[in-house]
Scaffold this motif. Structure first.
Motif, short mmCIF file in Angstrom:
data_model
loop_
_atom_site.label_atom_id
_atom_site.label_comp_id
_atom_site.label_asym_id
_atom_site.label_seq_id
_atom_site.Cartn_x
_atom_site.Cartn_y
_atom_site.Cartn_z
N THR A 89 -63.04 52.49 -36.50
CA THR A 89 -63.44 52.62 -35.09
C THR A 89 -62.50 51.90 -34.15
O THR A 89 -62.48 52.20 -32.95
CB THR A 89 -64.87 52.08 -34.88
OG1 THR A 89 -64.92 50.70 -35.29
CG2 THR A 89 -65.87 52.88 -35.68
N LEU A 134 -60.68 59.34 -34.22
CA LEU A 134 -61.46 58.67 -33.18
C LEU A 134 -62.01 59.68 -32.17
O LEU A 134 -63.15 59.58 -31.73
CB LEU A 134 -60.60 57.62 -32.48
CG LEU A 134 -60.18 56.41 -33.32
CD1 LEU A 134 -59.13 55.59 -32.60
CD2 LEU A 134 -61.39 55.54 -33.65
N GLY A 140 -64.57 54.57 -29.96
CA GLY A 140 -63.62 53.67 -30.62
C GLY A 140 -62.45 53.38 -29.70
O GLY A 140 -62.51 53.62 -28.49
#
Length: 279
Positions: A89, A134, A140
């Motif tokens: 993340t 992501l 993230g």
């Protein structure tokens, strides 16, 4: 209800995590309850960082990775995903090297290729591999570690300046592309941070003695601790802040370059001639 900060309890990947700013990022993430994959070309150094993470009560794992090779960065992502049991993340593209002391035309092509391979292609590889993951997750962030060199363009630092300028441009491009996706992009652009990059460059023969001596003096006078820079930058990522210029001189150079770019370039040239003559 306020959304949880993305650097808290994160699944984080940090390149160049074996020392310097990379280690500082890894430890600060651990303090925030994050699990950290510590990637470094020096596996022993990465393992030392993991030990420090475990002493803080968090968990980490060490992975050897040469960021200049796309297949190794892809393998890093796969290993991280397996260890996290899910996608990363937070990704920090930090691995970097230094070279300097010679003008363009004298600097060897070997040094150009070496610096651009790590400082630029390493970041490109990290963004190429992790950004789609992501974006798919819709949450993230990525921190790309640049430098004030990205806009200061000091003489005798051609490869380093070019690599960091490109990292800043890449970060700005991604910030626009990922706007509204839930993915944050932050570019860190410090001046001197107290790390071992200068000594490493001298050891490798990429930074000459005169340049290293000057850099070490300036680092002692103006350098800040990596821990504070890491904390400030992670806080900025949580806020979706694109630029982080941690020191006063970095912000002063930023403004000067934009207000009077021609005058700035001439001033840098005069200073370079003075320093060269003095040497």
């Amino acid at each position: 209800m306020a959304r949880k900060k993305i650097t808290r309890d994160a699944a984080a990947v940090v390149t160049g995590a074996g020392s310097g700013i990379g280690r500082a990022f890894a430890l600060e993430l651990a303090r925030r309850g994050s699990r950290v994959v510590c990637a470094d070309i020096n596996l022993a150094a990465a393992k030392e960082t993991v030990k420090l993470i475990e002493e803080l009560g968090s968990s980490g794992t060490a992975v050897r990775c040469d960021v200049t090779k796309i297949d190794e960065v892809e393998a890093l992502a796969a290993k991280a995903e397996a260890w996290f049991k899910g996608p990363a993340t937070v990704v920090i593209n930090n691995a970097g090297v230094g070279a300097g002391g010679k003008p363009v035309g004298v600097t060897s092509m070997e040094d150009w290729n070496w610096v651009l391979g790590v400082n630029l292609w390493g970041v490109i590889h990290g963004c190429h591999v992790f950004a789609p993951k992501l974006r798919a997750a819709g949450r993230g962030g990525i921190i790309n570690v640049g430098s004030t060199a990205s806009f200061a363009a000091a003489p005798m630092m051609g490869p380093y300046n070019v690599s960091k300028a490109a990292v800043l441009a890449l970060s700005e491009t991604m910030a626009a592309e990922l706007q509204g996706s839930g993915v944050h992009i932050t570019a860190l652009c410090p001046t001197f941070v107290k790390t071992g990059i200068v000594n490493a460059g001298v050891k490798d023969g990429r930074i000459d003695a005169g340049t290293s001596g000057f850099a070490e003096k300036v680092m002692r006078w103006t350098g800040v601790e990596a821990d504070g820079v890491a904390k400030q930058t992670l806080d900025a990522l949580d806020r979706n802040q694109l630029y982080v210029l941690p020191q006063l001189e970095a912000r002063a150079i930023w403004r000067m370059k934009r207000l009077a770019p021609g005058l700035y370039a001439r001033g840098a040239g005069v200073l370079n001639r003075f320093m060269t003559a003095k040497a």
